[in-house]
Design an enzyme around this catalytic site. Sequence first.
Site, PDB file in Angstrom:
ATOM      1  N   ASP A   1      -5.696   9.046   5.357  1.00 24.55           N
ATOM      2  CA  ASP A   1      -5.612   7.694   4.785  1.00 24.55           C
ATOM      3  C   ASP A   1      -7.001   7.079   4.607  1.00 24.55           C
ATOM      4  O   ASP A   1      -7.922   7.348   5.378  1.00 24.55           O
ATOM      5  CB  ASP A   1      -4.766   6.808   5.708  1.00 24.55           C
ATOM      6  CG  ASP A   1      -4.323   5.520   5.012  1.00 24.55           C
ATOM      7  OD1 ASP A   1      -4.262   5.509   3.771  1.00 24.55           O
ATOM      8  OD2 ASP A   1      -4.052   4.529   5.715  1.00 24.55           O
TER       9      ASP A   1
ATOM     10  N   HIS B   1      -9.475   9.477  -4.157  1.00 23.31           N
ATOM     11  CA  HIS B   1      -8.609  10.642  -3.926  1.00 23.31           C
ATOM     12  C   HIS B   1      -9.362  11.933  -4.238  1.00 23.31           C
ATOM     13  O   HIS B   1      -9.259  12.916  -3.520  1.00 23.31           O
ATOM     14  CB  HIS B   1      -7.342  10.564  -4.784  1.00 23.31           C
ATOM     15  CG  HIS B   1      -6.476   9.372  -4.479  1.00 23.31           C
ATOM     16  ND1 HIS B   1      -6.170   8.998  -3.190  1.00 23.31           N
ATOM     17  CD2 HIS B   1      -5.851   8.478  -5.290  1.00 23.31           C
ATOM     18  CE1 HIS B   1      -5.388   7.929  -3.227  1.00 23.31           C
ATOM     19  NE2 HIS B   1      -5.188   7.587  -4.484  1.00 23.31           N
TER      20      HIS B   1
ATOM     21  N   LEU C   1      -4.474  31.128   9.352  1.00 24.57           N
ATOM     22  CA  LEU C   1      -4.159  29.702   9.494  1.00 24.57           C
ATOM     23  C   LEU C   1      -2.957  29.412   8.607  1.00 24.57           C
ATOM     24  O   LEU C   1      -2.920  29.856   7.464  1.00 24.57           O
ATOM     25  CB  LEU C   1      -5.346  28.843   9.030  1.00 24.57           C
ATOM     26  CG  LEU C   1      -5.059  27.349   8.775  1.00 24.57           C
ATOM     27  CD1 LEU C   1      -4.841  26.596  10.084  1.00 24.57           C
ATOM     28  CD2 LEU C   1      -6.204  26.691   7.991  1.00 24.57           C
TER      29      LEU C   1
HETATM   30  C1  IPE Z   1       0.341   7.510   4.407  1.00 26.89           C
HETATM   31  O1  IPE Z   1      -0.595   6.644   3.882  1.00 26.89           O
HETATM   32  C2  IPE Z   1       0.670   8.597   3.423  1.00 26.89           C
HETATM   33  C3  IPE Z   1      -0.380   9.558   3.137  1.00 26.89           C
HETATM   34  C4  IPE Z   1      -1.569   9.594   3.663  1.00 26.89           C
HETATM   35  C5  IPE Z   1      -0.043  10.593   2.204  1.00 26.89           C
HETATM   36  P1  IPE Z   1      -0.186   5.285   3.146  1.00 26.89           P
HETATM   37  O2  IPE Z   1      -1.447   4.626   2.773  1.00 26.89           O
HETATM   38  O3  IPE Z   1       0.779   5.575   2.074  1.00 26.89           O
HETATM   39  O4  IPE Z   1       0.579   4.499   4.304  1.00 26.89           O
HETATM   40  P2  IPE Z   1       0.834   2.933   4.450  1.00 26.89           P
HETATM   41  O5  IPE Z   1       1.438   2.474   3.165  1.00 26.89           O
HETATM   42  O6  IPE Z   1      -0.465   2.287   4.739  1.00 26.89           O
HETATM   43  O7  IPE Z   1       1.747   2.852   5.622  1.00 26.89           O
HETATM   44  C1  IPE Z   2      -4.407   8.002   1.283  1.00 25.38           C
HETATM   45  O1  IPE Z   2      -5.281   7.063   0.808  1.00 25.38           O
HETATM   46  C2  IPE Z   2      -3.969   8.955   0.196  1.00 25.38           C
HETATM   47  C3  IPE Z   2      -2.565   8.815  -0.191  1.00 25.38           C
HETATM   48  C4  IPE Z   2      -1.692   7.988   0.317  1.00 25.38           C
HETATM   49  C5  IPE Z   2      -2.103   9.677  -1.250  1.00 25.38           C
HETATM   50  P1  IPE Z   2      -4.783   5.658   0.261  1.00 25.38           P
HETATM   51  O2  IPE Z   2      -4.629   5.776  -1.214  1.00 25.38           O
HETATM   52  O3  IPE Z   2      -3.585   5.209   0.980  1.00 25.38           O
HETATM   53  O4  IPE Z   2      -6.042   4.758   0.594  1.00 25.38           O
HETATM   54  P2  IPE Z   2      -6.028   3.275   1.129  1.00 25.38           P
HETATM   55  O5  IPE Z   2      -5.122   3.234   2.343  1.00 25.38           O
HETATM   56  O6  IPE Z   2      -5.513   2.421   0.032  1.00 25.38           O
HETATM   57  O7  IPE Z   2      -7.449   3.000   1.479  1.00 25.38           O
HETATM   58 MG    MG Z   3      -3.299   4.049   2.629  1.00 31.39          MG
END
Ligand code: IPE
Ligand code: IPE
Ligand code: MG
Length: 257
Positions: free
Chosen positions: A28, A45, A139
Site C-alpha cells: 500500500d 503503481h 519460491l
Molecule cells: C489494500 O490497499 C489492497 C491492496 C494493496 C491491493 P487499499 O489501499 O485498497 O486499502 P484501503 O482502501 O486503504 O483499506
Molecule cells: C496500493 O496503493 C496499490 C493498490 C491498491 C492496487 P494505493 O493505490 O492504495 O496507494 P494509496 O493508499 O492511495 O497511497
Molecule cells: Mg491504499
Amino acid sequence: MRADSHDHDTAPEIDPARLPRHVAIVMDGNGRWARARHLPRTVGHQRGRRAVRATIRAAMRRGVPLLTLFAFSSENWKRPVDEVDALMKLFINALEKELDELDENGVRLTFIGERSRLDASVRRLMEAAEARTAGNDRLQLQIAVSYGGQWDILQAARQLAERHARSPLALDDPETLHSAFETGLATAGQPPVDLFIRTGGERRLSNFLLWQAAYAELYFIDVLWPLFDESEFDRALTWFAGRERRFGRVDSNEANQ
Ligand code: IPE
Ligand code: IPE
Ligand code: MG
C-alpha cells in the site's frame, strides 16, 4: 533479477530456523508516493514494480518458501475505471516481462482471487504462467488479484455445502469440519500466514487473508510501497525472528513452573 545482488556485508544474519514459512504483504501507498511528487497515481503503481522485484529477490535470498502479494482487492473494483484499467495493464505487462526470469530463477507462480471478474485474456495469461512454472520449487510467489478474504471464506463455505450435499461428511467432528473447510480455500494445502506486512501506514487488514492470518504476526510500517526494498524486508524478518509465538499457550519459559 539476480538472487545474489544484495550486499552481503551489510545484510543482517537471521536464524533460518526462525524464518516465516509464509509472508503476506499488503503493498500500500503507491498513490500517496505519486501525489507527494505531483505525479499521476498510476506512476506510483508503475514504481511499485521495483519494490516487487526487490521483495522477490529478498525472499529468494533468505529462503522464504511462500510469498503472497496483494495486488488488487475485491474492493479495488470500486476505483475509477481508468485506474482499474491501468492496474490491469500494468499487471499484464509485468507478468509478460518478468515470467522468463522468474521461471529461470525457479519461482513457482500462483494466483488467488475471483478469476471470473477478470478479462479472459488476463485469465489465460495467469493460467499459462501457473502451468509453465508448476514444477519450480525455489519460491512460491502467489499474487492475490481480485482477492478478498471474505470472498475466499464464502466460496470455501459454498464448496463445503455442495460437497456435503452430494455425499455427507462427518461435520460434527471439529477436525473433519476444519480440514474439509480448508480444502476449499484458495490457499488449500499452504502453511498459514506467519508474517503479515503492510506498508503505507494504515493499520488494517483490508480484507486480505482473513482466515489464513488468524495467528500471523502483524508488521505495519509507514514506508510507502514504492520505497520498500530488500533491507526493509530483512528488517521485517529480523523483527519476526524476535517474536515469541504462543498460539494461546503459556510462555515457553513458564511452561515448566
Ligand atoms: C489494500 O490497499 C489492497 C491492496 C494493496 C491491493 P487499499 O489501499 O485498497 O486499502 P484501503 O482502501 O486503504 O483499506
Ligand atoms: C496500493 O496503493 C496499490 C493498490 C491498491 C492496487 P494505493 O493505490 O492504495 O496507494 P494509496 O493508499 O492511495 O497511497
Ligand atoms: Mg491504499
